[in-house]
Design a protein around this motif. Structure first.
Motif, PDB file in Angstrom:
ATOM      1  N   TYR A   9       0.827  -1.209   0.000  1.00 38.72           N
ATOM      2  CA  TYR A   9       0.000   0.000   0.000  1.00 38.72           C
ATOM      3  C   TYR A   9       0.863   1.261   0.000  1.00 38.72           C
ATOM      4  O   TYR A   9       1.932   1.300   0.608  1.00 38.72           O
ATOM      5  CB  TYR A   9      -0.908   0.001   1.232  1.00 38.72           C
ATOM      6  CG  TYR A   9      -2.055  -0.971   1.122  1.00 38.72           C
ATOM      7  CD1 TYR A   9      -3.242  -0.612   0.494  1.00 38.72           C
ATOM      8  CD2 TYR A   9      -1.942  -2.264   1.619  1.00 38.72           C
ATOM      9  CE1 TYR A   9      -4.293  -1.508   0.375  1.00 38.72           C
ATOM     10  CE2 TYR A   9      -2.987  -3.164   1.505  1.00 38.72           C
ATOM     11  CZ  TYR A   9      -4.155  -2.776   0.883  1.00 38.72           C
ATOM     12  OH  TYR A   9      -5.184  -3.654   0.759  1.00 38.72           O
ATOM     13  N   HIS A  17      -5.487   4.172   6.654  1.00 39.74           N
ATOM     14  CA  HIS A  17      -5.785   2.969   7.438  1.00 39.74           C
ATOM     15  C   HIS A  17      -5.520   3.189   8.924  1.00 39.74           C
ATOM     16  O   HIS A  17      -6.387   2.975   9.766  1.00 39.74           O
ATOM     17  CB  HIS A  17      -4.955   1.790   6.912  1.00 39.74           C
ATOM     18  CG  HIS A  17      -5.196   0.507   7.654  1.00 39.74           C
ATOM     19  ND1 HIS A  17      -4.463   0.148   8.762  1.00 39.74           N
ATOM     20  CD2 HIS A  17      -6.092  -0.491   7.463  1.00 39.74           C
ATOM     21  CE1 HIS A  17      -4.898  -1.030   9.207  1.00 39.74           C
ATOM     22  NE2 HIS A  17      -5.887  -1.440   8.437  1.00 39.74           N
ATOM     23  N   VAL A  21      -7.921   3.502  12.346  1.00 42.83           N
ATOM     24  CA  VAL A  21      -7.794   2.619  13.520  1.00 42.83           C
ATOM     25  C   VAL A  21      -7.770   3.457  14.808  1.00 42.83           C
ATOM     26  O   VAL A  21      -8.486   3.167  15.770  1.00 42.83           O
ATOM     27  CB  VAL A  21      -6.515   1.749  13.414  1.00 42.83           C
ATOM     28  CG1 VAL A  21      -6.290   0.951  14.694  1.00 42.83           C
ATOM     29  CG2 VAL A  21      -6.608   0.804  12.219  1.00 42.83           C
ATOM     30  N   LEU A  24     -11.245   5.208  15.382  1.00 42.48           N
ATOM     31  CA  LEU A  24     -12.289   4.254  15.742  1.00 42.48           C
ATOM     32  C   LEU A  24     -12.106   3.764  17.183  1.00 42.48           C
ATOM     33  O   LEU A  24     -13.086   3.543  17.896  1.00 42.48           O
ATOM     34  CB  LEU A  24     -12.240   3.073  14.765  1.00 42.48           C
ATOM     35  CG  LEU A  24     -13.571   2.454  14.361  1.00 42.48           C
ATOM     36  CD1 LEU A  24     -14.558   3.496  13.891  1.00 42.48           C
ATOM     37  CD2 LEU A  24     -13.364   1.404  13.291  1.00 42.48           C
ATOM     38  N   ARG A  64     -11.036   8.294   1.858  1.00 42.11           N
ATOM     39  CA  ARG A  64     -10.197   7.103   1.622  1.00 42.11           C
ATOM     40  C   ARG A  64     -10.675   6.331   0.390  1.00 42.11           C
ATOM     41  O   ARG A  64      -9.863   5.880  -0.418  1.00 42.11           O
ATOM     42  CB  ARG A  64     -10.287   6.218   2.872  1.00 42.11           C
ATOM     43  CG  ARG A  64      -9.483   4.950   2.820  1.00 42.11           C
ATOM     44  CD  ARG A  64      -9.599   4.243   4.155  1.00 42.11           C
ATOM     45  NE  ARG A  64      -8.987   2.945   4.167  1.00 42.11           N
ATOM     46  CZ  ARG A  64      -8.946   2.167   5.229  1.00 42.11           C
ATOM     47  NH1 ARG A  64      -9.465   2.563   6.370  1.00 42.11           N
ATOM     48  NH2 ARG A  64      -8.368   0.974   5.157  1.00 42.11           N
ATOM     49  N   ARG A  68      -8.724   5.695  -2.913  1.00 40.09           N
ATOM     50  CA  ARG A  68      -8.492   4.295  -3.315  1.00 40.09           C
ATOM     51  C   ARG A  68      -8.807   4.089  -4.798  1.00 40.09           C
ATOM     52  O   ARG A  68      -8.166   3.305  -5.485  1.00 40.09           O
ATOM     53  CB  ARG A  68      -9.381   3.381  -2.467  1.00 40.09           C
ATOM     54  CG  ARG A  68      -9.039   1.905  -2.580  1.00 40.09           C
ATOM     55  CD  ARG A  68     -10.049   1.075  -1.805  1.00 40.09           C
ATOM     56  NE  ARG A  68      -9.574  -0.272  -1.560  1.00 40.09           N
ATOM     57  CZ  ARG A  68      -9.591  -1.246  -2.441  1.00 40.09           C
ATOM     58  NH1 ARG A  68     -10.055  -1.019  -3.658  1.00 40.09           N
ATOM     59  NH2 ARG A  68      -9.132  -2.440  -2.136  1.00 40.09           N
ATOM     60  N   LEU A  76      -2.887  -9.819  -3.122  1.00 41.71           N
ATOM     61  CA  LEU A  76      -2.513 -10.698  -2.004  1.00 41.71           C
ATOM     62  C   LEU A  76      -1.508 -11.716  -2.534  1.00 41.71           C
ATOM     63  O   LEU A  76      -1.374 -11.882  -3.754  1.00 41.71           O
ATOM     64  CB  LEU A  76      -3.783 -11.374  -1.476  1.00 41.71           C
ATOM     65  CG  LEU A  76      -4.664 -10.432  -0.640  1.00 41.71           C
ATOM     66  CD1 LEU A  76      -6.080 -10.969  -0.523  1.00 41.71           C
ATOM     67  CD2 LEU A  76      -4.062 -10.187   0.734  1.00 41.71           C
ATOM     68  N   TYR A  96     -15.586  -1.458   4.856  1.00 42.80           N
ATOM     69  CA  TYR A  96     -15.870  -0.154   4.231  1.00 42.80           C
ATOM     70  C   TYR A  96     -17.365   0.173   4.350  1.00 42.80           C
ATOM     71  O   TYR A  96     -17.744   1.309   4.647  1.00 42.80           O
ATOM     72  CB  TYR A  96     -15.445  -0.147   2.759  1.00 42.80           C
ATOM     73  CG  TYR A  96     -13.978   0.141   2.550  1.00 42.80           C
ATOM     74  CD1 TYR A  96     -13.375   1.256   3.113  1.00 42.80           C
ATOM     75  CD2 TYR A  96     -13.179  -0.701   1.775  1.00 42.80           C
ATOM     76  CE1 TYR A  96     -12.031   1.530   2.920  1.00 42.80           C
ATOM     77  CE2 TYR A  96     -11.829  -0.441   1.572  1.00 42.80           C
ATOM     78  CZ  TYR A  96     -11.265   0.683   2.152  1.00 42.80           C
ATOM     79  OH  TYR A  96      -9.932   0.951   1.972  1.00 42.80           O
ATOM     80  N   HIS A 156     -10.609  -9.484  11.052  1.00 41.03           N
ATOM     81  CA  HIS A 156      -9.623  -8.790  10.225  1.00 41.03           C
ATOM     82  C   HIS A 156      -8.235  -8.789  10.888  1.00 41.03           C
ATOM     83  O   HIS A 156      -7.229  -9.127  10.256  1.00 41.03           O
ATOM     84  CB  HIS A 156     -10.129  -7.359  10.019  1.00 41.03           C
ATOM     85  CG  HIS A 156      -9.237  -6.455   9.250  1.00 41.03           C
ATOM     86  ND1 HIS A 156      -9.070  -6.553   7.888  1.00 41.03           N
ATOM     87  CD2 HIS A 156      -8.462  -5.413   9.654  1.00 41.03           C
ATOM     88  CE1 HIS A 156      -8.230  -5.607   7.493  1.00 41.03           C
ATOM     89  NE2 HIS A 156      -7.850  -4.909   8.530  1.00 41.03           N
ATOM     90  N   VAL A 157      -8.209  -8.453  12.176  1.00 40.68           N
ATOM     91  CA  VAL A 157      -6.933  -8.406  12.899  1.00 40.68           C
ATOM     92  C   VAL A 157      -6.375  -9.826  13.036  1.00 40.68           C
ATOM     93  O   VAL A 157      -5.175 -10.060  12.861  1.00 40.68           O
ATOM     94  CB  VAL A 157      -7.108  -7.730  14.287  1.00 40.68           C
ATOM     95  CG1 VAL A 157      -5.838  -7.823  15.113  1.00 40.68           C
ATOM     96  CG2 VAL A 157      -7.509  -6.273  14.110  1.00 40.68           C
ATOM     97  N   VAL A 171       2.169  -9.426   4.171  1.00 39.21           N
ATOM     98  CA  VAL A 171       0.923  -8.658   4.085  1.00 39.21           C
ATOM     99  C   VAL A 171       0.847  -7.613   5.209  1.00 39.21           C
ATOM    100  O   VAL A 171       0.537  -6.441   4.963  1.00 39.21           O
ATOM    101  CB  VAL A 171      -0.294  -9.614   4.115  1.00 39.21           C
ATOM    102  CG1 VAL A 171      -1.589  -8.841   4.350  1.00 39.21           C
ATOM    103  CG2 VAL A 171      -0.379 -10.393   2.809  1.00 39.21           C
ATOM    104  N   LEU A 172       1.135  -8.008   6.431  1.00 43.64           N
ATOM    105  CA  LEU A 172       1.049  -7.059   7.558  1.00 43.64           C
ATOM    106  C   LEU A 172       2.136  -5.985   7.464  1.00 43.64           C
ATOM    107  O   LEU A 172       1.862  -4.801   7.639  1.00 43.64           O
ATOM    108  CB  LEU A 172       1.147  -7.820   8.889  1.00 43.64           C
ATOM    109  CG  LEU A 172       1.111  -6.953  10.157  1.00 43.64           C
ATOM    110  CD1 LEU A 172      -0.138  -6.087  10.196  1.00 43.64           C
ATOM    111  CD2 LEU A 172       1.177  -7.807  11.414  1.00 43.64           C
ATOM    112  N   MET A 175       1.310  -3.207   5.192  1.00 40.85           N
ATOM    113  CA  MET A 175       0.394  -2.184   5.701  1.00 40.85           C
ATOM    114  C   MET A 175       1.051  -1.333   6.789  1.00 40.85           C
ATOM    115  O   MET A 175       0.673  -0.195   7.016  1.00 40.85           O
ATOM    116  CB  MET A 175      -0.886  -2.860   6.242  1.00 40.85           C
ATOM    117  CG  MET A 175      -1.981  -1.908   6.648  1.00 40.85           C
ATOM    118  SD  MET A 175      -2.301  -0.642   5.415  1.00 40.85           S
ATOM    119  CE  MET A 175      -3.773  -1.226   4.600  1.00 40.85           C
TER     120      MET A 175
END
Ligand code: HEM
Ligand code: HEM
Length: 192
Positions: A9, A17, A21, A24, A64, A68, A76, A96, A156-157, A171-172, A175
Protein backbone atom coordinates in the motif's frame (compact mmCIF):
# COMPACT_ATOMS: atom_id res chain seq x y z
CA UNK A 1 0.76 -10.88 -8.40
CA UNK A 2 0.07 -9.04 -11.65
CA UNK A 3 3.00 -7.14 -13.09
CA UNK A 4 1.38 -3.68 -12.72
CA UNK A 5 0.21 -4.25 -9.13
CA UNK A 6 2.36 -2.47 -6.51
CA UNK A 7 4.17 -4.52 -3.85
CA UNK A 8 2.34 -2.85 -0.98
CA UNK A 9 0.00 0.00 0.00
CA UNK A 10 1.08 3.59 -0.69
CA UNK A 11 1.93 5.97 2.15
CA UNK A 12 -1.43 7.72 1.77
CA UNK A 13 -3.42 4.47 1.93
CA UNK A 14 -1.46 3.41 5.01
CA UNK A 15 -2.06 6.82 6.62
CA UNK A 16 -5.82 6.49 5.96
CA UNK A 17 -5.79 2.97 7.44
CA UNK A 18 -3.97 3.78 10.69
CA UNK A 19 -5.76 7.10 11.19
CA UNK A 20 -9.05 5.17 10.97
CA UNK A 21 -7.79 2.62 13.52
CA UNK A 22 -6.85 5.38 16.01
CA UNK A 23 -10.08 7.32 15.46
CA UNK A 24 -12.29 4.25 15.74
CA UNK A 25 -10.60 3.23 19.01
CA UNK A 26 -11.48 6.67 20.35
CA UNK A 27 -15.09 6.38 19.06
CA UNK A 28 -15.60 3.03 20.84
CA UNK A 29 -13.89 3.99 24.11
CA UNK A 30 -16.11 7.09 24.30
CA UNK A 31 -19.27 5.15 23.29
CA UNK A 32 -18.77 2.64 26.11
CA UNK A 33 -17.93 5.40 28.62
CA UNK A 34 -21.19 7.32 28.09
CA UNK A 35 -23.29 5.17 30.41
CA UNK A 36 -20.66 5.45 33.20
CA UNK A 37 -20.58 9.25 33.03
CA UNK A 38 -20.66 10.83 36.49
CA UNK A 39 -23.07 13.63 35.50
CA UNK A 40 -25.52 14.61 32.76
CA UNK A 41 -23.08 17.30 31.66
CA UNK A 42 -20.25 14.78 31.29
CA UNK A 43 -22.54 12.41 29.36
CA UNK A 44 -23.44 15.23 26.95
CA UNK A 45 -19.77 16.06 26.44
CA UNK A 46 -18.92 12.40 25.75
CA UNK A 47 -21.83 12.16 23.33
CA UNK A 48 -20.64 15.25 21.46
CA UNK A 49 -17.12 13.79 21.27
CA UNK A 50 -18.55 10.45 20.09
CA UNK A 51 -20.62 12.09 17.39
CA UNK A 52 -17.80 14.32 16.21
CA UNK A 53 -15.25 11.49 16.06
CA UNK A 54 -17.86 9.18 14.45
CA UNK A 55 -18.70 11.84 11.84
CA UNK A 56 -14.97 12.21 11.17
CA UNK A 57 -14.78 8.45 10.47
CA UNK A 58 -17.48 8.98 7.83
CA UNK A 59 -15.62 11.87 6.15
CA UNK A 60 -12.28 10.04 6.39
CA UNK A 61 -13.77 6.89 4.84
CA UNK A 62 -15.31 8.85 1.96
CA UNK A 63 -11.92 10.47 1.33
CA UNK A 64 -10.20 7.10 1.62
CA UNK A 65 -12.52 5.47 -0.91
CA UNK A 66 -12.08 8.35 -3.36
CA UNK A 67 -8.30 8.07 -2.93
CA UNK A 68 -8.49 4.30 -3.32
CA UNK A 69 -10.25 4.67 -6.70
CA UNK A 70 -7.15 6.36 -8.09
CA UNK A 71 -4.61 4.19 -6.26
CA UNK A 72 -3.01 0.93 -7.30
CA UNK A 73 -3.87 -1.70 -4.70
CA UNK A 74 -1.42 -4.55 -4.02
CA UNK A 75 -2.46 -8.11 -4.77
CA UNK A 76 -2.51 -10.70 -2.00
CA UNK A 77 0.20 -13.40 -2.14
CA UNK A 78 -0.33 -15.53 -5.26
CA UNK A 79 -0.20 -18.81 -3.29
CA UNK A 80 -3.08 -17.78 -1.01
CA UNK A 81 -6.03 -20.23 -1.25
CA UNK A 82 -8.92 -18.79 -3.26
CA UNK A 83 -11.34 -18.91 -0.34
CA UNK A 84 -8.96 -16.79 1.71
CA UNK A 85 -8.66 -14.24 -1.11
CA UNK A 86 -12.45 -14.15 -1.31
CA UNK A 87 -12.74 -13.83 2.51
CA UNK A 88 -10.19 -10.98 2.53
CA UNK A 89 -12.09 -9.06 -0.18
CA UNK A 90 -15.45 -9.71 1.52
CA UNK A 91 -14.05 -8.55 4.87
CA UNK A 92 -12.58 -5.36 3.35
CA UNK A 93 -15.85 -4.58 1.51
CA UNK A 94 -17.85 -5.24 4.69
CA UNK A 95 -15.55 -3.00 6.73
CA UNK A 96 -15.87 -0.15 4.23
CA UNK A 97 -19.67 -0.62 4.17
CA UNK A 98 -19.92 -0.41 7.95
CA UNK A 99 -17.43 2.48 8.21
CA UNK A 100 -19.93 4.41 6.09
CA UNK A 101 -23.18 2.85 7.36
CA UNK A 102 -22.55 3.04 11.11
CA UNK A 103 -21.93 6.81 11.33
CA UNK A 104 -24.85 7.40 8.94
CA UNK A 105 -27.10 5.37 11.25
CA UNK A 106 -25.96 7.39 14.28
CA UNK A 107 -26.46 10.62 12.35
CA UNK A 108 -29.98 9.76 11.13
CA UNK A 109 -31.05 8.35 14.53
CA UNK A 110 -29.90 11.58 16.22
CA UNK A 111 -31.67 13.81 13.68
CA UNK A 112 -34.88 11.78 13.91
CA UNK A 113 -34.68 12.16 17.69
CA UNK A 114 -34.58 15.95 17.21
CA UNK A 115 -31.03 16.41 18.55
CA UNK A 116 -29.16 19.53 17.51
CA UNK A 117 -25.84 18.36 16.08
CA UNK A 118 -22.63 20.38 16.17
CA UNK A 119 -19.65 19.25 14.12
CA UNK A 120 -16.35 20.93 15.06
CA UNK A 121 -18.29 23.88 16.43
CA UNK A 122 -20.52 24.21 13.35
CA UNK A 123 -24.23 23.43 13.70
CA UNK A 124 -25.42 20.81 11.20
CA UNK A 125 -29.08 21.41 10.31
CA UNK A 126 -31.28 18.32 10.24
CA UNK A 127 -32.79 17.31 6.88
CA UNK A 128 -35.16 14.88 8.68
CA UNK A 129 -38.41 15.42 10.60
CA UNK A 130 -38.61 14.28 14.24
CA UNK A 131 -39.76 10.66 14.48
CA UNK A 132 -38.94 9.21 17.91
CA UNK A 133 -40.11 5.60 17.29
CA UNK A 134 -38.01 5.37 14.11
CA UNK A 135 -35.10 7.04 15.93
CA UNK A 136 -35.30 4.36 18.68
CA UNK A 137 -35.19 1.61 16.06
CA UNK A 138 -32.21 3.16 14.31
CA UNK A 139 -30.39 3.54 17.63
CA UNK A 140 -31.01 -0.16 18.35
CA UNK A 141 -29.56 -0.91 14.93
CA UNK A 142 -26.65 1.47 15.67
CA UNK A 143 -25.84 -0.54 18.83
CA UNK A 144 -26.11 -3.86 16.95
CA UNK A 145 -24.00 -2.71 14.00
CA UNK A 146 -21.48 -1.35 16.52
CA UNK A 147 -20.92 -4.91 17.75
CA UNK A 148 -20.99 -6.36 14.22
CA UNK A 149 -18.24 -3.93 13.19
CA UNK A 150 -16.19 -4.96 16.24
CA UNK A 151 -16.60 -8.64 15.27
CA UNK A 152 -15.48 -7.92 11.70
CA UNK A 153 -12.47 -6.00 12.99
CA UNK A 154 -11.58 -8.96 15.24
CA UNK A 155 -11.63 -11.33 12.23
CA UNK A 156 -9.62 -8.79 10.22
CA UNK A 157 -6.93 -8.41 12.90
CA UNK A 158 -6.84 -12.20 13.39
CA UNK A 159 -6.23 -12.63 9.65
CA UNK A 160 -3.46 -9.99 9.67
CA UNK A 161 -1.72 -11.78 12.56
CA UNK A 162 -2.20 -15.15 10.80
CA UNK A 163 -0.41 -13.74 7.74
CA UNK A 164 2.46 -12.46 9.83
CA UNK A 165 3.02 -15.22 12.38
CA UNK A 166 1.69 -18.37 10.67
CA UNK A 167 2.10 -17.81 6.92
CA UNK A 168 5.08 -15.53 7.55
CA UNK A 169 4.32 -13.43 4.47
CA UNK A 170 4.62 -9.64 4.12
CA UNK A 171 0.92 -8.66 4.08
CA UNK A 172 1.05 -7.06 7.56
CA UNK A 173 4.46 -5.41 7.03
CA UNK A 174 3.11 -4.02 3.76
CA UNK A 175 0.39 -2.18 5.70
CA UNK A 176 2.76 -1.12 8.50
CA UNK A 177 5.93 -0.06 6.69
CA UNK A 178 5.01 -0.16 3.03
CA UNK A 179 7.75 -2.68 2.47
CA UNK A 180 7.46 -6.03 0.87
CA UNK A 181 9.84 -8.87 0.23
CA UNK A 182 9.61 -10.06 -3.33
CA UNK A 183 10.30 -13.61 -4.50
CA UNK A 184 14.06 -13.18 -4.82
CA UNK A 185 14.27 -12.21 -1.13
CA UNK A 186 15.09 -8.51 -1.71
CA UNK A 187 13.05 -5.78 -0.07
CA UNK A 188 11.23 -3.06 -1.99
CA UNK A 189 9.64 0.15 -0.75
CA UNK A 190 6.62 1.63 -2.46
CA UNK A 191 6.08 5.18 -3.61
CA UNK A 192 4.32 7.50 -1.10
C1 HEM B 1 -17.95 4.63 13.01
C2 HEM B 1 -18.65 5.44 13.75
C3 HEM B 1 -19.45 5.03 14.97
C4 HEM B 1 -19.37 3.90 15.74
C5 HEM B 1 -18.42 2.71 15.58
C6 HEM B 1 -20.36 4.03 16.79
C7 HEM B 1 -20.59 3.08 17.78
C8 HEM B 1 -21.49 3.22 18.80
C9 HEM B 1 -21.74 2.23 19.82
C10 HEM B 1 -21.03 0.88 19.92
C11 HEM B 1 -22.69 2.73 20.65
C12 HEM B 1 -23.32 2.01 21.84
C13 HEM B 1 -22.59 2.25 23.12
C14 HEM B 1 -23.19 1.39 24.25
O1 HEM B 1 -23.56 0.24 23.99
O2 HEM B 1 -23.30 1.89 25.36
C15 HEM B 1 -23.04 4.04 20.16
C16 HEM B 1 -23.98 4.87 20.75
C17 HEM B 1 -24.36 6.07 20.22
N1 HEM B 1 -23.94 6.65 19.05
FE1 HEM B 1 -22.50 5.94 17.85
N2 HEM B 1 -21.02 5.22 16.63
C18 HEM B 1 -20.50 5.85 15.53
C19 HEM B 1 -20.89 7.07 15.01
C20 HEM B 1 -21.92 7.84 15.51
C21 HEM B 1 -22.37 9.09 14.93
C22 HEM B 1 -21.77 9.76 13.68
C23 HEM B 1 -23.39 9.54 15.72
C24 HEM B 1 -24.25 10.78 15.58
C25 HEM B 1 -23.94 11.84 14.85
C26 HEM B 1 -23.57 8.59 16.80
C27 HEM B 1 -24.48 8.71 17.82
C28 HEM B 1 -24.60 7.84 18.87
C29 HEM B 1 -25.49 8.05 20.00
C30 HEM B 1 -26.42 9.26 20.20
C31 HEM B 1 -25.35 6.95 20.84
C32 HEM B 1 -26.05 6.69 22.17
C33 HEM B 1 -27.35 6.01 21.88
C34 HEM B 1 -28.11 5.70 23.13
O3 HEM B 1 -28.01 6.46 24.09
O4 HEM B 1 -28.77 4.67 23.13
N3 HEM B 1 -22.66 7.57 16.62
N4 HEM B 1 -22.30 4.30 19.03
C1 HEM C 1 -10.26 -0.22 13.39
C2 HEM C 1 -9.81 -1.32 12.91
C3 HEM C 1 -9.52 -1.59 11.46
C4 HEM C 1 -10.23 -1.31 10.34
C5 HEM C 1 -11.60 -0.63 10.26
C6 HEM C 1 -9.46 -1.78 9.20
C7 HEM C 1 -9.87 -1.68 7.88
C8 HEM C 1 -9.17 -2.15 6.80
C9 HEM C 1 -9.59 -2.09 5.42
C10 HEM C 1 -10.93 -1.51 4.96
C11 HEM C 1 -8.62 -2.63 4.66
C12 HEM C 1 -8.63 -2.79 3.13
C13 HEM C 1 -7.74 -1.73 2.55
C14 HEM C 1 -7.96 -1.59 1.04
O1 HEM C 1 -7.59 -2.47 0.28
O2 HEM C 1 -8.52 -0.55 0.64
C15 HEM C 1 -7.55 -3.04 5.54
C16 HEM C 1 -6.37 -3.64 5.14
C17 HEM C 1 -5.46 -4.16 6.02
N1 HEM C 1 -5.46 -4.07 7.40
FE1 HEM C 1 -6.87 -3.21 8.52
N2 HEM C 1 -8.29 -2.33 9.66
C18 HEM C 1 -8.29 -2.23 11.03
C19 HEM C 1 -7.30 -2.64 11.90
C20 HEM C 1 -6.19 -3.33 11.52
C21 HEM C 1 -5.16 -3.81 12.42
C22 HEM C 1 -5.18 -3.58 13.95
C23 HEM C 1 -4.25 -4.47 11.66
C24 HEM C 1 -2.98 -5.16 12.09
C25 HEM C 1 -2.92 -5.99 13.12
C26 HEM C 1 -4.67 -4.38 10.28
C27 HEM C 1 -4.02 -4.91 9.21
C28 HEM C 1 -4.37 -4.74 7.89
C29 HEM C 1 -3.61 -5.29 6.77
C30 HEM C 1 -2.33 -6.11 6.87
C31 HEM C 1 -4.29 -4.92 5.61
C32 HEM C 1 -3.90 -5.28 4.16
C33 HEM C 1 -4.64 -6.51 3.76
C34 HEM C 1 -4.46 -6.79 2.27
O3 HEM C 1 -3.36 -6.59 1.75
O4 HEM C 1 -5.45 -7.20 1.66
N3 HEM C 1 -5.87 -3.68 10.23
N4 HEM C 1 -7.91 -2.73 6.83
Amino acid sequence: MTSDAPQSYSGAMRAFHWATVILLTFVYVIAFSIENASSGEQARLLLTLHRTAGGTVLVLTLGRLLWRMRSAIPSLPSDLPRWQVFAAHANAAGLYGLLLGQPLLGLCASWLHGDKLVFYGLPVPSPLPIDRPLSRQLFELHHLVGYLLLAMIAVHVGAALFHHFVRRDTVLLGMIRGESTIDDGSTVKTRG
